[in-house]
Scaffold this active site. Structure first.
Site, short mmCIF file in Angstrom:
data_model
loop_
_atom_site.label_atom_id
_atom_site.label_comp_id
_atom_site.label_asym_id
_atom_site.label_seq_id
_atom_site.Cartn_x
_atom_site.Cartn_y
_atom_site.Cartn_z
N GLY A 110 -2.13 -5.76 8.90
CA GLY A 110 -3.53 -6.19 8.91
C GLY A 110 -4.50 -5.09 8.54
O GLY A 110 -4.47 -4.59 7.42
N TYR B 46 0.48 5.61 1.61
CA TYR B 46 0.48 6.28 2.91
C TYR B 46 -0.84 6.05 3.64
O TYR B 46 -1.91 6.06 3.03
CB TYR B 46 0.68 7.79 2.75
CG TYR B 46 2.10 8.20 2.46
CD1 TYR B 46 3.04 8.26 3.48
CD2 TYR B 46 2.49 8.51 1.17
CE1 TYR B 46 4.35 8.64 3.21
CE2 TYR B 46 3.79 8.90 0.89
CZ TYR B 46 4.72 8.96 1.92
OH TYR B 46 6.01 9.33 1.64
N GLY C 116 0.80 -1.21 0.00
CA GLY C 116 0.00 0.00 0.00
C GLY C 116 0.84 1.27 0.00
O GLY C 116 2.06 1.24 -0.14
N CYS D 252 -3.82 6.28 1.01
CA CYS D 252 -3.77 5.17 0.06
C CYS D 252 -3.70 5.66 -1.39
O CYS D 252 -4.05 4.92 -2.32
CB CYS D 252 -4.95 4.23 0.24
SG CYS D 252 -5.04 3.53 1.91
#
Length: 225
Positions: free
Chosen positions: A164, A83, A81, A182
Site C-alpha cells: 500500500g 528500494y 517499485g 525508488c
C-alpha cells in the site's frame, strides 16, 4: 502483537498496531488475509502499522540503488517499485481490498492510494502532489526543491490488493542515505515533522480513516485525469 481493532461503518475492517511489527510477519499475515478475502471468509482490511528500521526491495529494485547494504536489514518483497525505507515514525498503510467490488484496474488503485495521501496531507495544511513518471506523493519546498513524503508500492493477486502506502510522519530521515529511494537520486525525502507539523501518530490515523471512504468506497468509480 499489540494491536487494537477499530470498527468502522463499512464492511472494511481497520487494524492499528501499537508496536512495530516484524516485516516478514506482516507479509505472512497479508498473504493469509488476501486469501481469506478472495475466498469470502474475511472482510477487507486496512492495517496501519510501523516496522523496525529496514530497507525493502521491490520487483524493480537495482543493486546500484542500495548504497549501504550493511546499514540496515534488506528484505526482498513482491510489491512493485524499487528500494524504500521503513521504520518507526512512518505510518504504513497496508490496504487489502477486493478490486472486483470496484474497478478491476491496478492503475486506478494506485491513483486512489495517491489521492488518499494527498487528502490526508491537506488536513495538515500540506500540499502533496503527483509527478508524472514518479509514483508517490511530493511536496515542493520554498526554494523549488521537490521532496517525497509518501511512497506507494502495491501487489495484486487475483484482484485482491496488498502492500500500500507509507507516509513519513517523523521517521529517522538519515536512514534514507543507505538507498536511492525508488531509484530517484535527484530528489530528497521529507516528513510532516520536517515540514513543521507536530502531528501525533494517533492524529494521522484518525485523518487516514476520515479521508478513506470518500476515495475507496465501493460505489466510487475510478476517475484518472
Amino acid at each position: 502483537m499489540g494491536f487494537e481493532m477499530v470498527t468502522g461503518t463499512t464492511e472494511i475492517e481497520w487494524r492499528i498496531s501499537t508496536i512495530p511489527v516484524d516485516y516478514e510477519t506482516a507479509v505472512e499475515e497479508m498473504e493469509a488475509r488476501i486469501a481469506a478475502i478472495r475466498e469470502g471468509t474475511a472482510p477487507e482490511l486496512v492495517w496501519l502499522l510501523e516496522h523496525l528500521p529496514l530497507y525493502t526491495a521491490g520487483t524493480s529494485a537495482r543493486q546500484e540503488d542500495l548504497l549501504a547494504p550493511d546499514l540496515l536489514p534488506v528484505h526482498r518483497t513482491g510489491r512493485g517499485g524499487r528500494y524504500t525505507y521503513h521504520g518507526p515514525g512512518q505510518r504504513i498503510a497496508y490496504v487489502m481490498l477486493d478490486l472486483t467490488r470496484r474497478d478491476r484496474d491496478v492503475r486506478c488503485h494506485v491513483h486512489r492510494l495517491e489521492e488518499w495521501m494527498i487528502r490526508t496531507l491537506e488536513r495538515f495544511d500540506i500540499r502533496g502532489e503527483r509527478r508524472d513518471g514518479r509514483v508517490g506523493i511530493w511536496v515542493t519546498q520554498p526554494g523549488g526543491q521537490e521532496q517525497k513524503i509518501a511512497a506507494i508500492g502495491v501487489r495484486v493477486r487475483r484482484w485482491v490488493t496488498y502492500h500500500g502506502a507509507a507516509l513519513n510522519v517523523d521517521p529517522e530521515l538519515d536512514h534514507y542515505r543507505g538507498i536511492i529511494p525508488c531509484g530517484i537520486a535527484e530528489h530528497g525525502v521529507t516528513s510532516l515533522a520536517r515540514l513543521g507539523v507536530g502531528a501525533t501518530m494517533e492524529e494521522v490515523d484518525r485523518t487516514l480513516q476520515a479521508t478513506f471512504s470518500g476515495i475507496f468506497g465501493a460505489e466510487r468509480r475510478c476517475e484518472i485525469p
